[in-house]
Design a protein around this motif. Structure first.
Motif, PDB file in Angstrom:
ATOM      1  N   GLY A  21      66.665  24.988  25.940  1.00 54.23           N
ATOM      2  CA  GLY A  21      65.623  24.141  26.494  1.00 54.23           C
ATOM      3  C   GLY A  21      65.915  22.654  26.455  1.00 54.23           C
ATOM      4  O   GLY A  21      65.020  21.845  26.632  1.00 54.23           O
ATOM      5  N   VAL A  22      67.168  22.265  26.226  1.00 55.19           N
ATOM      6  CA  VAL A  22      67.536  20.846  26.210  1.00 55.19           C
ATOM      7  C   VAL A  22      67.710  20.370  27.649  1.00 55.19           C
ATOM      8  O   VAL A  22      68.246  21.078  28.491  1.00 55.19           O
ATOM      9  CB  VAL A  22      68.843  20.626  25.421  1.00 55.19           C
ATOM     10  N   VAL A  23      67.237  19.156  27.919  1.00 57.73           N
ATOM     11  CA  VAL A  23      67.360  18.555  29.245  1.00 57.73           C
ATOM     12  C   VAL A  23      68.265  17.333  29.152  1.00 57.73           C
ATOM     13  O   VAL A  23      68.140  16.524  28.242  1.00 57.73           O
ATOM     14  CB  VAL A  23      65.972  18.138  29.783  1.00 57.73           C
ATOM     15  N   LEU A  24      69.169  17.197  30.106  1.00 59.73           N
ATOM     16  CA  LEU A  24      70.045  16.035  30.224  1.00 59.73           C
ATOM     17  C   LEU A  24      69.585  15.254  31.444  1.00 59.73           C
ATOM     18  O   LEU A  24      69.563  15.794  32.548  1.00 59.73           O
ATOM     19  CB  LEU A  24      71.503  16.476  30.390  1.00 59.73           C
ATOM     20  N   THR A  25      69.190  13.987  31.251  1.00 56.61           N
ATOM     21  CA  THR A  25      68.726  13.198  32.384  1.00 56.61           C
ATOM     22  C   THR A  25      69.882  12.890  33.326  1.00 56.61           C
ATOM     23  O   THR A  25      71.053  12.980  32.950  1.00 56.61           O
ATOM     24  CB  THR A  25      68.091  11.869  31.933  1.00 56.61           C
ATOM     25  N   ASP A  26      69.538  12.503  34.553  1.00 55.77           N
ATOM     26  CA  ASP A  26      70.565  12.140  35.532  1.00 55.77           C
ATOM     27  C   ASP A  26      71.398  10.961  35.043  1.00 55.77           C
ATOM     28  O   ASP A  26      72.613  10.923  35.246  1.00 55.77           O
ATOM     29  CB  ASP A  26      69.926  11.785  36.880  1.00 55.77           C
ATOM     30  N   VAL A  27      70.748   9.985  34.395  1.00 55.43           N
ATOM     31  CA  VAL A  27      71.455   8.817  33.872  1.00 55.43           C
ATOM     32  C   VAL A  27      72.464   9.241  32.811  1.00 55.43           C
ATOM     33  O   VAL A  27      73.617   8.797  32.802  1.00 55.43           O
ATOM     34  CB  VAL A  27      70.460   7.779  33.298  1.00 55.43           C
ATOM     35  N   ALA A  28      72.050  10.127  31.908  1.00 57.47           N
ATOM     36  CA  ALA A  28      72.947  10.607  30.853  1.00 57.47           C
ATOM     37  C   ALA A  28      74.082  11.441  31.447  1.00 57.47           C
ATOM     38  O   ALA A  28      75.231  11.312  31.015  1.00 57.47           O
ATOM     39  CB  ALA A  28      72.168  11.411  29.818  1.00 57.47           C
ATOM     40  N   ALA A  29      73.784  12.281  32.437  1.00 61.45           N
ATOM     41  CA  ALA A  29      74.828  13.090  33.073  1.00 61.45           C
ATOM     42  C   ALA A  29      75.871  12.198  33.738  1.00 61.45           C
ATOM     43  O   ALA A  29      77.077  12.452  33.639  1.00 61.45           O
ATOM     44  CB  ALA A  29      74.207  14.042  34.089  1.00 61.45           C
ATOM     45  N   THR A  30      75.425  11.132  34.391  1.00 61.65           N
ATOM     46  CA  THR A  30      76.351  10.191  35.025  1.00 61.65           C
ATOM     47  C   THR A  30      77.237   9.523  33.987  1.00 61.65           C
ATOM     48  O   THR A  30      78.445   9.364  34.192  1.00 61.65           O
ATOM     49  CB  THR A  30      75.561   9.128  35.828  1.00 61.65           C
ATOM     50  N   LYS A  31      76.659   9.138  32.846  1.00 58.64           N
ATOM     51  CA  LYS A  31      77.432   8.511  31.772  1.00 58.64           C
ATOM     52  C   LYS A  31      78.458   9.485  31.198  1.00 58.64           C
ATOM     53  O   LYS A  31      79.614   9.113  30.937  1.00 58.64           O
ATOM     54  CB  LYS A  31      76.504   7.980  30.672  1.00 58.64           C
ATOM     55  N   VAL A  32      78.052  10.736  30.996  1.00 52.83           N
ATOM     56  CA  VAL A  32      78.981  11.743  30.476  1.00 52.83           C
ATOM     57  C   VAL A  32      80.149  11.917  31.442  1.00 52.83           C
ATOM     58  O   VAL A  32      81.316  11.925  31.029  1.00 52.83           O
ATOM     59  CB  VAL A  32      78.263  13.092  30.234  1.00 52.83           C
ATOM     60  N   LYS A  33      79.861  12.023  32.730  1.00 51.82           N
ATOM     61  CA  LYS A  33      80.924  12.161  33.735  1.00 51.82           C
ATOM     62  C   LYS A  33      81.861  10.963  33.696  1.00 51.82           C
ATOM     63  O   LYS A  33      83.086  11.106  33.804  1.00 51.82           O
ATOM     64  CB  LYS A  33      80.325  12.303  35.129  1.00 51.82           C
TER      65      LYS A  33
END
Length: 124
Positions: free
Chosen positions: A19-31
């Motif tokens: 049930g963990v959510v990764l925001t779009d901003v965080a996903a972009t940073k991870v990429k």
């Protein structure tokens, strides 16, 4: 048409979700971080472990492994992995990335945290 031609995926075949959510901003940073490292084989692993002044501390790091019992979700090409023991503690948590004058880095907003320490590094 036989079952061998069209295998049926059951829940035991696939990794369970979490049930963990990764925001779009965080996903972009991870990429971005993975691109800088030149790696496309890493996942973002989040978990909890005993420690800190409030009882539990978060773990957030890149991992190339997938362990037995891991729960996995994909967020626009970023796999977020949670170990089976951490799933109940992190259900509904949101991972974000802040880049402001006051704060920079990944943040975890966890509705399951009953309290946290003054430094914000641990929760109960």
């Amino acid at each position: 048409m036989s079952l061998q031609e069209h295998p049926v995926t059951t829940e035991t075949d696939a990794a369970p979700a979490h049930g963990v959510v990764l925001t779009d901003v965080a996903a972009t940073k991870v990429k971005s971080l993975l691109s800088q490292e030149g790696r496309d084989d890493l996942r973002l692993r989040v978990g909890v472990q005993p420690g800190g002044c409030s009882g539990l501390i978060y773990q957030l790091y890149f991992d190339e492994r997938t362990l037995d019992g891991d729960a996995v979700r994909d967020f626009d090409g970023v796999e977020v992995v949670v170990d089976r023991m951490s799933v109940p503690y992190l259900d509904g948590a949101t991972i974000d990335f802040a880049d402001t004058i006051e704060k920079q880095g990944f943040t975890i907003d966890n509705p399951n945290a009953g309290g946290s320490c003054a430094c914000g590094d641990s929760f109960s």
